[in-house]
Design a protein around this motif. Sequence first.
Motif, PDB file in Angstrom:
ATOM      1  N   PHE A 197     105.807  74.761  60.953  1.00  0.00           N
ATOM      2  CA  PHE A 197     104.439  75.199  61.229  1.00  0.00           C
ATOM      3  C   PHE A 197     103.447  74.648  60.210  1.00  0.00           C
ATOM      4  O   PHE A 197     102.252  74.494  60.511  1.00  0.00           O
ATOM      5  CB  PHE A 197     104.358  76.722  61.232  1.00  0.00           C
ATOM      6  N   ALA A 198     103.915  74.336  58.995  1.00  0.00           N
ATOM      7  CA  ALA A 198     103.012  73.847  57.947  1.00  0.00           C
ATOM      8  C   ALA A 198     102.513  72.437  58.238  1.00  0.00           C
ATOM      9  O   ALA A 198     101.348  72.123  57.970  1.00  0.00           O
ATOM     10  CB  ALA A 198     103.728  73.882  56.597  1.00  0.00           C
ATOM     11  N   ILE A 199     103.372  71.585  58.794  1.00  0.00           N
ATOM     12  CA  ILE A 199     102.966  70.203  59.079  1.00  0.00           C
ATOM     13  C   ILE A 199     101.828  70.154  60.096  1.00  0.00           C
ATOM     14  O   ILE A 199     100.816  69.457  59.869  1.00  0.00           O
ATOM     15  CB  ILE A 199     104.180  69.375  59.542  1.00  0.00           C
ATOM     16  N   PRO A 200     101.917  70.863  61.241  1.00  0.00           N
ATOM     17  CA  PRO A 200     100.765  70.866  62.161  1.00  0.00           C
ATOM     18  C   PRO A 200      99.494  71.420  61.525  1.00  0.00           C
ATOM     19  O   PRO A 200      98.394  70.922  61.810  1.00  0.00           O
ATOM     20  CB  PRO A 200     101.244  71.758  63.316  1.00  0.00           C
ATOM     21  N   SER A 201      99.643  72.435  60.679  1.00  0.00           N
ATOM     22  CA  SER A 201      98.463  73.012  60.017  1.00  0.00           C
ATOM     23  C   SER A 201      97.782  71.981  59.136  1.00  0.00           C
ATOM     24  O   SER A 201      96.546  71.834  59.155  1.00  0.00           O
ATOM     25  CB  SER A 201      98.874  74.229  59.183  1.00  0.00           C
ATOM     26  N   GLY A 202      98.567  71.242  58.356  1.00  0.00           N
ATOM     27  CA  GLY A 202      97.997  70.219  57.484  1.00  0.00           C
ATOM     28  C   GLY A 202      97.345  69.090  58.264  1.00  0.00           C
ATOM     29  O   GLY A 202      96.261  68.603  57.897  1.00  0.00           O
ATOM     30  N   ALA A 203      97.997  68.667  59.360  1.00  0.00           N
ATOM     31  CA  ALA A 203      97.430  67.586  60.167  1.00  0.00           C
ATOM     32  C   ALA A 203      96.100  67.997  60.784  1.00  0.00           C
ATOM     33  O   ALA A 203      95.140  67.206  60.813  1.00  0.00           O
ATOM     34  CB  ALA A 203      98.424  67.191  61.265  1.00  0.00           C
ATOM     35  N   MET A 204      96.022  69.225  61.265  1.00  0.00           N
ATOM     36  CA  MET A 204      94.783  69.701  61.867  1.00  0.00           C
ATOM     37  C   MET A 204      93.667  69.774  60.821  1.00  0.00           C
ATOM     38  O   MET A 204      92.516  69.387  61.098  1.00  0.00           O
ATOM     39  CB  MET A 204      95.011  71.082  62.489  1.00  0.00           C
ATOM     40  N   ALA A 205      93.984  70.246  59.630  1.00  0.00           N
ATOM     41  CA  ALA A 205      92.979  70.340  58.573  1.00  0.00           C
ATOM     42  C   ALA A 205      92.439  68.960  58.203  1.00  0.00           C
ATOM     43  O   ALA A 205      91.232  68.775  58.015  1.00  0.00           O
ATOM     44  CB  ALA A 205      93.577  71.032  57.348  1.00  0.00           C
ATOM     45  N   ILE A 206      93.322  67.972  58.124  1.00  0.00           N
ATOM     46  CA  ILE A 206      92.894  66.613  57.785  1.00  0.00           C
ATOM     47  C   ILE A 206      91.989  66.039  58.873  1.00  0.00           C
ATOM     48  O   ILE A 206      90.975  65.384  58.589  1.00  0.00           O
ATOM     49  CB  ILE A 206      94.127  65.713  57.565  1.00  0.00           C
ATOM     50  N   SER A 207      92.331  66.274  60.137  1.00  0.00           N
ATOM     51  CA  SER A 207      91.517  65.739  61.229  1.00  0.00           C
ATOM     52  C   SER A 207      90.126  66.365  61.239  1.00  0.00           C
ATOM     53  O   SER A 207      89.129  65.690  61.550  1.00  0.00           O
ATOM     54  CB  SER A 207      92.215  65.973  62.573  1.00  0.00           C
TER      55      SER A 207
END
Length: 532
Positions: A197-207
């Motif tokens: 779940f952490a990887i999608p959260s980080g990707a969304m924040a970067i986008s």
Amino acid sequence: MMTAEKGSSTATLSRPCVLIIVVAGVERFAFKGVASNMVTYLTDVVKMSTSAAAMSVSTWAGITSMLPLVSAILADSYWDRYSTIIISSLLYVTGLIGLTSWALFRKWMPCSSLFLPLYLISIGQGGYNPSLQAFGADQLDIDDEDDDQSGCSTPEEKGRVKSAFFQWWYFGICCGSLLGNSTMSYVQDTVGWGIGFAIPSGAMAISVVAFFCCTPLYKQKINQPRSVHGTSFPDSILRAIKSLLASVSAGKIRLSRRHDDEDGDNENNFSELELQGKALKVAEVTSPKDSLNEATTKPSVAKIILRLLPIWTVLLMFAVIFQQPMTFFTKQGALMDHEVGGGVFVIPPAMLQSTITVSIILLMPLYDRMIIPLINVITGSSKGITVLQRIGVGMVFSVVAMAIAALVESRRRHLVAGQMNIAWLLPQYVLLGVSDVFTVVGMQEFFYTEVPSAMRTIGIGLYLSVFGVGSLVGAVLISAIELATTVRGAGETHGWLSDDPQVARLDNYYWFLALLSSISFVIFTQLCRCYN
């Protein structure tokens, strides 16, 4: 720059359009990375029953897809799209971080609190997705209401640019979905749910940060917050319903849209359905009489929504089928042999959802280059197929997919558990991917183009709300089927959707969905006969 051929012409998308499509793809990676395996998380980690987990996911997905319509009305009526993206993206990222935190500290968290971050994601996505897509379309070098200021000189060129945008938009979000389905389900099943779940959260924040940093590149349309034609939206709804009922009782209502008659007589078409009205927020008028004429001659938000309602309604069963890969298809795959290539690879059931997006990615570039030219040869026309015909073709493929799913499940029930290989599920996934290329892209273009330019976000919200209400319809169907088919005896409970794979009858459930979808398709074809 992205290009998409249609006939002999090429439509080119601007740099901001390409950037926004990439941002949308990352959002789909984040959401699919969380949602695609949520049924497994609820059953294996939270210890919910299969039917309860499927109902929870369907309800969550339904509300997630319904909220865009509400936020779209607010964005087009009172806010602007850019501000809506800013606020909703922060809520979205907060929900993803909350879900990651819940997975890491699950032992100290009550189970009911899991749905707080999930529905915070729903609220954030409800404002983010329709506003982002409409905002991306705003970057196109076309102007529907002023041909002189448009980068495209003819309606045909405008149509090609719009079609190119929606094709590449769907291509982008499918690429993001593919990465989310294939990589995150593997990480969650093999490494852990916290990092999954952490990887999608980080990707969304970067986008989101990337989107904000490119703000100077965007062409923004700032809406002035005014009421719709001088009335509130609830008043507009009530007035439109009264008008619609009066028209129905008088036998005057027809399902059609405004189009130019060859003889130049547009009066009758205008009275039947006017969809090319001016801006949603009316300009200042000089007298109360002018204001009254403005309110009575221009279509309100409610009136346009009500007149698109028949087509919207018959698409709900397609949305119900659209949810099956995330629910019962995944549990169906869990009962099969996951090893392929002689045991070299082990495929998690949720990863098969990626075959849908692979099918879309492979077929999408061929649609304009092979499918449309072939249709032109068969029909002897250079226009290909209409948007409604495209939607109907996809509906047929979805019915065939459910029939094949029923046949495969029927075969699995007569074999020993784990004896049937998971690869047997590939045909139903691939056919759903093919149906998406036709129906989903067609729905996007249909609901976007059938509303005035100032209501584009509402059009996207209408498209997304089909899947929202369809998910809720799916949850209601699950409850009704459980109630109708459950048989109690000898201390055990059996039904079509039983947790015991030996007594469950998923094949009957799939046949039932195929039947309902066939009925919806027949109704859809009849509506299309009335829709010019």
